[in-house]
Design a protein around this motif. Structure first.
Motif, PDB file in Angstrom:
ATOM      1  N   GLU A 151       0.741  -1.224  -0.109  1.00  0.00           N
ATOM      2  CA  GLU A 151      -0.039  -0.173  -0.099  1.00  0.00           C
ATOM      3  C   GLU A 151       0.976   1.286   0.186  1.00  0.00           C
ATOM      4  O   GLU A 151       0.557   2.203  -0.699  1.00  0.00           O
ATOM      5  N   ASP A 189      -0.928   4.618  -1.484  1.00  0.00           N
ATOM      6  CA  ASP A 189      -0.804   5.498  -0.241  1.00  0.00           C
ATOM      7  C   ASP A 189       0.070   6.722  -0.682  1.00  0.00           C
ATOM      8  O   ASP A 189       0.593   7.431   0.185  1.00  0.00           O
ATOM      9  N   GLU A 213      -0.512   8.532   3.075  1.00  0.00           N
ATOM     10  CA  GLU A 213      -0.022   8.366   4.082  1.00  0.00           C
ATOM     11  C   GLU A 213       1.799   8.388   4.017  1.00  0.00           C
ATOM     12  O   GLU A 213       2.186   8.486   4.926  1.00  0.00           O
TER      13      GLU A 213
END
Ligand code: GTP
Ligand code: MN
Ligand code: MN
Ligand code: MN
Ligand code: MN
Ligand code: MN
Length: 196
Positions: free
Chosen positions: A76, A129, A133
């Motif tokens: 991710e 991401d 993030e």
């Protein structure tokens, strides 16, 4: 912040705790900065969404398994091809239990090749991401610049790190033989030995 080191098999019994896994990828590097300063080694960290430095990884479910959960997070956050560079139990390095926070953090270290580091970096900007993030992978300078003896690792260490990521970095550098204990102490001293 009280914490205790426990072996992996003990930690997975802590079903009432939240668990997180993070990983340090590293590779020997023979490049020379400015054609003369040996880069020595490449270690990957990430700039997090919160402006702090940490390792890629994240919260995992005990049911999915520590390493499977970590590989999911790595895919991710950095688009890791887990078939090539996936983390296994053999890469486990340390687990710390934070009883007051009901939190367990697991740390993994994987030595790969510089070519694999380059492939990871190339794929990272296409990760789900990326820009969310993770604000990008960064290479940790493990050398100290001879000119002022503070540039390089000492300056890097005076950044702000999430959780115990800074300690994990120092542990990884020593455990993997990337830097000697004396070299690390010297870098800490030159960084102003700021604790956080
Ligand atoms: P969400 O999907 O938003 O939950 O994020 P995540 O699953 O990617 O979680 P994250 O990577 O933020 O890690 C979970 C928790 O572990 C954080 O709240 C931090 O407290 C801690 N943490 C984050 N990075 C590191 C790290 O590199 N080392 C250590 N020891 N702890 C970390
Ligand atoms: Mn330039
Ligand atoms: Mn994460
Ligand atoms: Mn994540
Ligand atoms: Mn997550
Ligand atoms: Mn997430």
């Amino acid at each position: 912040m009280a914490r205790r080191a426990v072996p992996r098999f003990e930690a997975v019994k802590l079903t009432r705790y939240k668990h997180a896994c993070h990983a340090m990828f590293h590779a020997p590097n023979e490049d020379k900065l400015f054609g003369r300063i040996p880069v020595r080694h490449t270690v990957l960290m990430q700039m997090r969404f919160d402006g702090r430095l940490g390792f890629p990884g994240g919260f995992v479910d005990l049911e999915e398994g520590l390493e499977a959960g970590l590989n999911r997070e790595l895919e991710e956050e950095m688009g890791l091809d887990v078939r090539i560079c996936g983390i296994t139990e053999e890469d486990w390095a340390a687990t710390e239990v934070h009883d007051e926070q009901n939190f367990v953090s697991h740390f993994y270290i994987k030595k790969i090749t510089l070519d694999q580091i380059r492939q990871i970096e190339t794929a990272a900007t296409t990760a789900k991401d990326h820009g969310l993030e993770s604000l990008g992978l960064v290479r940790v300078p493990v050398y100290t610049l001879p000119r002022d003896k503070a540039g390089g690792l000492p300056a890097f260490l005076s950044n702000t790190f999430i959780g115990t990521a800074r300690e994990e970095l120092l542990m990884g550098l020593e455990q993997e033989g990337i830097l000697s204990h004396a070299e690390i102490q010297k870098a800490l001293k030159a960084s102003g030995a700021r604790r956080q």
